[in-house]
Design an enzyme around this catalytic site. Sequence first.
Site, PDB file in Angstrom:
ATOM      1  N   ILE A  89      42.873  37.309  64.060  1.00  0.00           N
ATOM      2  CA  ILE A  89      43.497  36.837  63.019  1.00  0.00           C
ATOM      3  C   ILE A  89      45.113  36.026  63.867  1.00  0.00           C
ATOM      4  CG2 ILE A  89      45.070  36.573  61.144  1.00  0.00           C
ATOM      5  CD1 ILE A  89      42.721  38.362  59.568  1.00  0.00           C
TER       6      ILE A  89
ATOM      7  N   HIS B 222      45.016  41.261  36.522  1.00  0.00           N
ATOM      8  CA  HIS B 222      44.116  40.718  35.544  1.00  0.00           C
ATOM      9  C   HIS B 222      45.151  41.323  34.048  1.00  0.00           C
ATOM     10  CE1 HIS B 222      42.280  40.954  38.544  1.00  0.00           C
ATOM     11  NE2 HIS B 222      41.851  42.656  39.163  1.00  0.00           N
TER      12      HIS B 222
ATOM     13  N   ASP C  67      41.689  35.564  40.425  1.00  0.00           N
ATOM     14  CA  ASP C  67      41.766  36.515  39.777  1.00  0.00           C
ATOM     15  C   ASP C  67      40.612  36.468  38.846  1.00  0.00           C
ATOM     16  OD1 ASP C  67      41.935  38.643  37.224  1.00  0.00           O
ATOM     17  OD2 ASP C  67      44.609  38.441  37.494  1.00  0.00           O
ATOM     18  N   HIS C  68      39.414  37.912  39.309  1.00  0.00           N
ATOM     19  CA  HIS C  68      38.452  37.841  39.150  1.00  0.00           C
ATOM     20  C   HIS C  68      37.983  37.813  37.151  1.00  0.00           C
ATOM     21  CE1 HIS C  68      38.578  41.615  40.021  1.00  0.00           C
ATOM     22  NE2 HIS C  68      37.544  42.112  38.969  1.00  0.00           N
TER      23      HIS C  68
ATOM     24  N   GLU D 223      38.848  51.712  33.053  1.00  0.00           N
ATOM     25  CA  GLU D 223      37.947  52.689  33.987  1.00  0.00           C
ATOM     26  C   GLU D 223      37.590  53.742  34.253  1.00  0.00           C
ATOM     27  OE1 GLU D 223      38.801  49.573  38.342  1.00  0.00           O
ATOM     28  OE2 GLU D 223      41.013  50.280  37.271  1.00  0.00           O
TER      29      GLU D 223
ATOM     30  N   LEU E  80      33.558  42.680  50.660  1.00  0.00           N
ATOM     31  CA  LEU E  80      34.097  41.350  49.753  1.00  0.00           C
ATOM     32  C   LEU E  80      33.482  40.669  49.996  1.00  0.00           C
ATOM     33  CD1 LEU E  80      35.315  40.758  46.973  1.00  0.00           C
ATOM     34  CD2 LEU E  80      37.099  39.281  48.114  1.00  0.00           C
TER      35      LEU E  80
ATOM     36  N   LYS F 277      34.144  52.584  30.947  1.00  0.00           N
ATOM     37  CA  LYS F 277      34.268  52.117  31.656  1.00  0.00           C
ATOM     38  C   LYS F 277      34.141  51.065  30.419  1.00  0.00           C
ATOM     39  CE  LYS F 277      32.698  48.476  35.543  1.00  0.00           C
ATOM     40  NZ  LYS F 277      34.241  48.440  35.603  1.00  0.00           N
TER      41      LYS F 277
END
Length: 508
Positions: free
Chosen positions: A88, A242, A179-180, A218, A15, A347
Site C-alpha cells: 500500500i 448503522h 454502510d451494509h 447480536e 471481507l 440475533k
Amino acid sequence: MEPTTFILFGATGDLAKRKIYPALYNLFVDGKLPQAFSLIGLGRREWSDESFQANVEQSLRQFSRREAKDAGSLKDFLRVFRYSVLDIGRKDDYLKLLKLTESREDELRIPQNRLFYLSVGPEYFETIAANIQDSGLGSTNGWKRLVIEKPFGHDLQSARDLNRKLSKAFAEEEIFRIDHYLGKPMVQRLESLQQANPVIQALWTNRYIANVQITANESVGVEERAGYYDHVGAVRDMFQNHMLQLMMMAAIHLPHDSTSEEVRFKKKKVMESLEVLQKEDVIASVIRGQYQEGTIQGKPVVGYASEPGIAPDSMNDTFIAAKLQIDNSYWRGVPFYIRTGKRMKDKSTRIVVEFKDPLKQVSTNNDDHIAPNLLVIDIGPNEGITLQLNAKDPGHKGGFKPSHIDLHASEQNSPEAYENLIYDALTGNSTFFAHWDEVELSWQWVQPILDAFEENLVPLHSYAAGTYGPAESDALLANDGFHWWFDSKPEQNTDISEGVQYAYNANH
C-alpha cells in the site's frame, strides 16, 4: 451497464472472501455485471492469476448463497480476475498497477471507467487515495469511483480530517461510503413502503405515532475482534453508523419517485432536526452496558472482561440504548428509542412503530391491556413487514383482539446487502450510501456521548449474557409509559403476547 474495471484493494482479505466475491458472482448469474468487466485484485501475497482465481472459486463454494453448479458459467466468471502484488505504501506498485489496468482496458477495448474498492483498514484510506492520484490511476477518460468501508473516522475530528484528505483525490459524488445495513433488502424497501402505501404515508406523523423502536441485537460476543472492538465499543461500531442510518430511513418522508439527491437531502434534514445532547445531559438519555457471564442458547459464556484479548478492567461499552427526539413538524414529541448490544438473547434487527391508542378511550370495559396497533419491520435475520391492528372480538362482548396483515412476505434467496450495494456502485446510484453530510452530522450528535463516556459521566451497567441488556434500558422507556416490544415472556404479558408473537412470526 457501462464497461468497468473493478480494482480491489485487500483482495486476499476476509471481507473479500466472505462478501465481495459471492456478491459479484450472484450479480453475474443474474446478469447484473457489465458485459465488459475486469477485476484486478491487489494484496501483499505472492499470488499468480491462477492461484487468485482458485481462491475466489473456493470462497464461492463456501459463502455464496447460490451453489456454483454450472462449470461453464463459473469459468466465464473467473476468467475476468487478475492479480497484482501491491504494498500500500510503495509508489512503484501503483505504477505497475496502472500499466496492468491500461493493458486490460486496451485488451477489452473499454473506456477508462475505474471503480476502486478499498477492502482494507481505514488507516490505509488516505495513503491509497493519494497514491491513486499521484500515479495517474485516477486520471481517466471515463469515470472513477471510490468505495470505502466503515469506520469513517473514530470521532468527529478524525472523520473531518479523513474526509478532507480523501477530497484531494476524489469529489464527494465519486465517494461511495458503504454502510451494509443500507444494502439490506428490507431497509431498501423502507423507501417504497410509504410511496406504495398512501395509508401508511398518511399515518407517518406525530398525530398517530406514539413511539418508534429500533433494535439490533447480536448474540455473539467480540470473538476475534477484541483488539479492534475494545477501542470502539457499541457506540462507534454500531450506533453512530448503522443505527442512526436506520433511524434516518425510518423518519424520512419521501415524495413519489424520489431521486438519490432527494433521499440524501431528507436524511440530512432529519439529522439536523435531532435535539442535541449536551455532555452533562447524556446520562438522562443514554444507557451504557457491558455483558457479564451468562447463557446463550443453553451454553455458558464468559463476560466481556474475561474474553481473550480484553483487559479485566475494561470500561468498554458492549450495549447502548438511547432516546432521541426529532424536532420537526412530523416527529415533534415522538421518542425514537434505539438500542444495540452484543451477547443478547437472540440475533435480530427490527423497527417497531407503535401507534397511539384511541381504543382505550372508547373501550366500555376500561381495559388497560388492549394491545396497541403496531407496524413491525423485521430486517434480519428474517425479513417481513407486519401490521397489527385491533378489531372487535366476536367472542368477547366489547373486547378487542389483534389482527394481522402481512404487507411483505419474506422472499426466498433474496439478494444480500453487498449485492445491492456493489450493483449500485457500478451503476453510480448513491441512494443507499452514506453522504459526507450524514456522516459528519452523525458524529456531531454522537460526540457528546463519546466525551461523557470518556469522562465516566455515564455509569457502565452490567447485564447477563443471554438477556436483552441492563434493566436501566427498560426504565428508559418505562419513564415515558412504554416498553420494549418482543422482550417480555408470554406469561409476563398474557393479554397481548399471543397477538404480538404472531405478528413477529407471520413471515418466519
